[in-house]
Design a protein around this motif. Structure first.
Motif, PDB file in Angstrom:
ATOM      1  N   SER A 134      56.040  47.331  33.380  1.00 50.64           N
ATOM      2  CA  SER A 134      56.603  47.678  34.677  1.00 50.64           C
ATOM      3  C   SER A 134      56.174  49.090  35.023  1.00 50.64           C
ATOM      4  O   SER A 134      56.155  49.968  34.159  1.00 50.64           O
ATOM      5  CB  SER A 134      58.134  47.586  34.580  1.00 50.64           C
ATOM      6  OG  SER A 134      58.730  48.327  35.605  1.00 50.64           O
ATOM      7  N   ALA A 135      55.788  49.313  36.277  1.00 50.30           N
ATOM      8  CA  ALA A 135      55.361  50.661  36.664  1.00 50.30           C
ATOM      9  C   ALA A 135      55.674  50.929  38.123  1.00 50.30           C
ATOM     10  O   ALA A 135      55.647  50.019  38.957  1.00 50.30           O
ATOM     11  CB  ALA A 135      53.860  50.834  36.429  1.00 50.30           C
ATOM     12  N   GLY A 136      55.974  52.193  38.408  1.00 50.34           N
ATOM     13  CA  GLY A 136      56.160  52.639  39.788  1.00 50.34           C
ATOM     14  C   GLY A 136      57.375  52.013  40.461  1.00 50.34           C
ATOM     15  O   GLY A 136      58.342  51.603  39.822  1.00 50.34           O
ATOM     16  N   ASP A 137      57.283  51.938  41.785  1.00 45.87           N
ATOM     17  CA  ASP A 137      58.383  51.398  42.596  1.00 45.87           C
ATOM     18  C   ASP A 137      58.251  49.868  42.622  1.00 45.87           C
ATOM     19  O   ASP A 137      57.685  49.299  43.538  1.00 45.87           O
ATOM     20  CB  ASP A 137      58.262  51.983  44.017  1.00 45.87           C
ATOM     21  CG  ASP A 137      59.181  51.283  44.996  1.00 45.87           C
ATOM     22  OD1 ASP A 137      60.182  50.682  44.562  1.00 45.87           O
ATOM     23  OD2 ASP A 137      58.893  51.328  46.210  1.00 45.87           O
ATOM     24  N   PHE A 138      58.796  49.215  41.593  1.00 50.55           N
ATOM     25  CA  PHE A 138      58.549  47.775  41.418  1.00 50.55           C
ATOM     26  C   PHE A 138      59.431  46.905  42.318  1.00 50.55           C
ATOM     27  O   PHE A 138      59.203  45.715  42.437  1.00 50.55           O
ATOM     28  CB  PHE A 138      58.742  47.373  39.951  1.00 50.55           C
ATOM     29  CG  PHE A 138      60.155  47.579  39.473  1.00 50.55           C
ATOM     30  CD1 PHE A 138      60.556  48.797  38.973  1.00 50.55           C
ATOM     31  CD2 PHE A 138      61.084  46.553  39.553  1.00 50.55           C
ATOM     32  CE1 PHE A 138      61.863  48.996  38.554  1.00 50.55           C
ATOM     33  CE2 PHE A 138      62.391  46.741  39.134  1.00 50.55           C
ATOM     34  CZ  PHE A 138      62.771  47.969  38.636  1.00 50.55           C
TER      35      PHE A 138
ATOM     36  N   GLY B 198      53.839  49.733  43.028  1.00 52.20           N
ATOM     37  CA  GLY B 198      54.597  49.334  41.851  1.00 52.20           C
ATOM     38  C   GLY B 198      54.212  47.949  41.395  1.00 52.20           C
ATOM     39  O   GLY B 198      53.619  47.168  42.151  1.00 52.20           O
ATOM     40  N   THR B 199      54.527  47.639  40.153  1.00 49.50           N
ATOM     41  CA  THR B 199      54.240  46.294  39.630  1.00 49.50           C
ATOM     42  C   THR B 199      55.199  45.925  38.512  1.00 49.50           C
ATOM     43  O   THR B 199      55.721  46.801  37.806  1.00 49.50           O
ATOM     44  CB  THR B 199      52.780  46.209  39.116  1.00 49.50           C
ATOM     45  OG1 THR B 199      52.495  44.858  38.764  1.00 49.50           O
ATOM     46  CG2 THR B 199      52.534  47.077  37.902  1.00 49.50           C
ATOM     47  N   VAL B 200      55.441  44.626  38.390  1.00 55.09           N
ATOM     48  CA  VAL B 200      56.135  44.066  37.220  1.00 55.09           C
ATOM     49  C   VAL B 200      55.239  42.953  36.701  1.00 55.09           C
ATOM     50  O   VAL B 200      54.810  42.092  37.473  1.00 55.09           O
ATOM     51  CB  VAL B 200      57.497  43.450  37.599  1.00 55.09           C
ATOM     52  CG1 VAL B 200      58.108  42.733  36.394  1.00 55.09           C
ATOM     53  CG2 VAL B 200      58.457  44.503  38.105  1.00 55.09           C
TER      54      VAL B 200
ATOM     55  N   ILE C  93      48.113  52.745  40.903  1.00 52.98           N
ATOM     56  CA  ILE C  93      49.344  53.342  41.461  1.00 52.98           C
ATOM     57  C   ILE C  93      49.214  54.865  41.460  1.00 52.98           C
ATOM     58  O   ILE C  93      49.465  55.536  42.455  1.00 52.98           O
ATOM     59  CB  ILE C  93      50.581  52.904  40.651  1.00 52.98           C
ATOM     60  CG1 ILE C  93      50.788  51.391  40.763  1.00 52.98           C
ATOM     61  CG2 ILE C  93      51.832  53.650  41.118  1.00 52.98           C
ATOM     62  CD1 ILE C  93      51.822  50.825  39.794  1.00 52.98           C
ATOM     63  N   ARG C  94      48.779  55.407  40.317  1.00 52.48           N
ATOM     64  CA  ARG C  94      48.690  56.877  40.195  1.00 52.48           C
ATOM     65  C   ARG C  94      47.656  57.465  41.154  1.00 52.48           C
ATOM     66  O   ARG C  94      47.880  58.511  41.746  1.00 52.48           O
ATOM     67  CB  ARG C  94      48.321  57.253  38.763  1.00 52.48           C
ATOM     68  CG  ARG C  94      49.504  57.147  37.832  1.00 52.48           C
ATOM     69  CD  ARG C  94      49.190  57.829  36.520  1.00 52.48           C
ATOM     70  NE  ARG C  94      50.382  57.869  35.678  1.00 52.48           N
ATOM     71  CZ  ARG C  94      50.358  57.630  34.382  1.00 52.48           C
ATOM     72  NH1 ARG C  94      49.242  57.349  33.763  1.00 52.48           N
ATOM     73  NH2 ARG C  94      51.480  57.692  33.694  1.00 52.48           N
ATOM     74  N   SER C  95      46.522  56.788  41.278  1.00 58.21           N
ATOM     75  CA  SER C  95      45.452  57.373  42.098  1.00 58.21           C
ATOM     76  C   SER C  95      45.713  57.176  43.584  1.00 58.21           C
ATOM     77  O   SER C  95      45.173  57.898  44.419  1.00 58.21           O
ATOM     78  CB  SER C  95      44.105  56.738  41.731  1.00 58.21           C
ATOM     79  OG  SER C  95      44.108  55.376  42.140  1.00 58.21           O
ATOM     80  N   GLY C  96      46.554  56.193  43.924  1.00 57.59           N
ATOM     81  CA  GLY C  96      46.807  55.912  45.341  1.00 57.59           C
ATOM     82  C   GLY C  96      45.582  55.363  46.040  1.00 57.59           C
ATOM     83  O   GLY C  96      45.429  55.511  47.258  1.00 57.59           O
ATOM     84  N   ALA C  97      44.693  54.689  45.272  1.00 57.05           N
ATOM     85  CA  ALA C  97      43.456  54.131  45.859  1.00 57.05           C
ATOM     86  C   ALA C  97      43.794  53.069  46.903  1.00 57.05           C
ATOM     87  O   ALA C  97      44.776  52.339  46.769  1.00 57.05           O
ATOM     88  CB  ALA C  97      42.604  53.519  44.749  1.00 57.05           C
ATOM     89  N   ASP C  98      42.941  52.982  47.931  1.00 54.34           N
ATOM     90  CA  ASP C  98      43.105  51.943  48.955  1.00 54.34           C
ATOM     91  C   ASP C  98      42.717  50.601  48.319  1.00 54.34           C
ATOM     92  O   ASP C  98      41.588  50.434  47.856  1.00 54.34           O
ATOM     93  CB  ASP C  98      42.174  52.283  50.132  1.00 54.34           C
ATOM     94  CG  ASP C  98      42.414  51.348  51.312  1.00 54.34           C
ATOM     95  OD1 ASP C  98      42.735  50.162  51.079  1.00 54.34           O
ATOM     96  OD2 ASP C  98      42.290  51.816  52.458  1.00 54.34           O
ATOM     97  N   ILE C  99      43.644  49.649  48.302  1.00 58.72           N
ATOM     98  CA  ILE C  99      43.357  48.385  47.614  1.00 58.72           C
ATOM     99  C   ILE C  99      43.061  47.245  48.594  1.00 58.72           C
ATOM    100  O   ILE C  99      42.999  46.079  48.194  1.00 58.72           O
ATOM    101  CB  ILE C  99      44.520  47.987  46.664  1.00 58.72           C
ATOM    102  CG1 ILE C  99      45.872  47.998  47.397  1.00 58.72           C
ATOM    103  CG2 ILE C  99      44.604  48.903  45.468  1.00 58.72           C
ATOM    104  CD1 ILE C  99      46.465  46.667  47.550  1.00 58.72           C
ATOM    105  N   ASP C 100      42.886  47.596  49.860  1.00 53.11           N
ATOM    106  CA  ASP C 100      42.707  46.552  50.869  1.00 53.11           C
ATOM    107  C   ASP C 100      41.596  45.564  50.497  1.00 53.11           C
ATOM    108  O   ASP C 100      41.751  44.360  50.601  1.00 53.11           O
ATOM    109  CB  ASP C 100      42.434  47.201  52.232  1.00 53.11           C
ATOM    110  CG  ASP C 100      42.507  46.163  53.336  1.00 53.11           C
ATOM    111  OD1 ASP C 100      43.443  45.340  53.286  1.00 53.11           O
ATOM    112  OD2 ASP C 100      41.627  46.150  54.203  1.00 53.11           O
TER     113      ASP C 100
END
Ligand SMILES: Cc1cc2nc3c(=O)[nH]c(=O)nc-3n(C[C@H](O)[C@H](O)[C@H](O)COP(=O)(O)OP(=O)(O)OC[C@H]3O[C@@H](n4cnc5c(N)ncnc54)[C@H](O)[C@@H]3O)c2cc1C
Length: 409
Positions: free
Chosen positions: A327-331, A362-364, A379-386
């Motif tokens: 689990s990471a970030g705002d899940f 975030g992810t679970v 999540i940490r890098s804030g890369a555009d995942i589009d």
């Protein structure tokens, strides 16, 4: 002449700070580390694996004594710091000695929270924080014993797993309606419960402990709804509290932890705090990665540079063999975020991704956690995942095939 730098606490944050500092400013400081535990700094994270018999306790040590000696660090372990005078800048030790400092770092970690309920002082009530606790657990709760673990978070589940592997009959009592509610959503929590139960561990949710009963030793746990559950031992793992009393008594600002700014400095110049004892922007982190990040930033600052610490993204990995949970970030997400969910309960697979503004926030992951660190990097890098959105849930390999290397860290 070297400036005297005293580090209070000889745990994971202190060890990382000394390591980072010795790479950057060896000789600039005369470093003394004061540790209450009577041993060299060790890897606390591995205690769960030691309890489960998967790692020998001899593998815990972070650095051999030669490493500390070679860097000229004075170690005072088995010795508690008892008071600090911030005016004359001295640390008093339990053995009556006094250390002078120019710079001081608190790395005192946390203590397990002990609920204020009757029976907590009975022999057989154990916490799970240090190597002594492991020895106590082994002594008090062996094969055939009936053990209650109070707390269905990460530590409680890892303790339950270790105990069950040792042959104890284990039940987890959890106050909330799902396990690991601070890291998992409802579906992943339910899948985790089934997986834990499949290991022979009983899980009792919505269980509010009223008291631990027994005369002279633990005999059972009484719940607030009147249920009485028989037990020979109780492991309490309901959370931690920052060890900040020493700082508070010295007049240093303390809230839930020792309050530090982005320079990891307290309200008194030259006095810092890192790791679980520190509170940064209202957060006391209970994981090792933020402690390491803080140690690096502070070491750089002590070496004369000026990086700032702006907080850490939290990621959790449950150390229970055969049960893969990440689990990471705002899940959980919020109104403005979107979710991608891939779920196949039949094969024990569940993945949830929270996306906001074309960024993974975030992810679970349950069942398949192989790409957990890759998702954490996104999540940490804030890369555009589009451009990898269609493939995101199917993992790194597929996304890498379709997309440029810049996105796939
Ligand atoms: C069983 C277990 C499993 C864990 N698993 C994970 C995991 O999987 N992932 C993860 O990220 N984190 C995990 N953690 C948490 C992780 O261990 C901590 O985040 C990390 O140890 C924090 O480092 P620290 O240096 O701040 O505190 P600590 O490592 O606790 O070190 C603090 C030290 O300071 C000493 N001290 C306190 N007061 C004084 C004083 N007055 N004088 C001298 N010494 C003092 C303490 O005795 C202690 O040795 C786990 C913790 C436990 C207990």
């Amino acid at each position: 002449m070297s400036e005297p730098l005293v580090v209070i606490g000889n745990g994971m944050a202190a060890a990382r700070l000394c390591d980072e500092l010795s790479r950057r400013a060896l000789g600039r400081y005369a470093v003394a580390v004061v540790g209450a535990e009577p041993r060299l700094a060790y890897n606390r994270v591995l205690l769960s694996s030691v309890l489960a018999g998967e790692v020998p306790s001899s593998d815990l040590e972070l650095k051999p004594s030669k490493w500390w000696r070679d860097r000229g660090i004075t170690l005072r372990y088995g010795c508690r710091a008892t008071a600090i005078d911030t005016t004359v800048r001295t640390v008093m030790l339990a053995d009556g000695q006094t250390l002078e400092f120019s710079k001081l770092v608190f790395a005192t970690g946390s203590q397990p929270i002990r609920p204020a309920i009757p029976g907590m002082a009975l022999p057989g009530v154990i916490t799970f924080r240090d190597i002594n606790d492991i020895w106590t657990i082994w002594h008090r709760a062996g094969a055939g014993d009936r053990v209650m673990v109070i707390g269905g978070g990460l530590l409680g589940l890892e303790a339950a797993y270790g105990l069950a592997k040792a042959g104890a009959r284990v039940a987890v009592l959890h106050l909330m309606d799902r396990l690991m509610e601070r890291q998992l959503d409802t579906q992943a929590g339910a899948m985790l419960k089934r997986a834990v139960e499949a290991m022979g561990i009983e899980v009792i949710l919505n269980a509010d402990t009223a008291e631990i009963s027994g005369s002279g030793r633990v005999e059972g746990v009484m719940l607030k709804d009147g249920r009485m559950i028989e037990a020979n031992a109780v492991v309490v793992a309901i959370g931690i509290r920052a060890s900040a009393d020493l700082a508070r008594a010295a007049g240093i600002a303390v809230n839930r932890g020792i309050v530090v700014d982005d320079a990891l400095e307290t309200n008194i110049a030259g006095i810092h705090a890192i790791g679980e004892c520190a509170e940064h922007r209202g957060i006391c982190y209970g994981l090792v990665e933020p402690a390491h990040e803080q140690a690096r930033v502070l070491a750089e600052r002590l070496a004369g540079r000026e990086p700032r610490y702006s907080g850490s993204v939290l990621a959790t990995n449950l150390k229970v063999s055969g049960v893969n949970v990440f689990s990471a970030g705002d899940f959980l997400g919020h109104e403005a975020s979107e979710e991608i969910i891939l779920s196949d309960p039949g094969v024990g697979l569940y993945k949830r991704f929270v996306i906001a503004d074309d960024r993974l926030t975030g992810t679970v992951l349950f069942g398949d956690t192989a790409d957990g660190l890759w998702y954490l990097d996104l999540i940490r890098s804030g890369a555009d995942i589009d451009r990898i959105r269609d493939d995101l849930a199917f993992g790194r390999a597929l996304a890498e095939r379709a997309q440029p290397a810049s996105l796939v860290a």
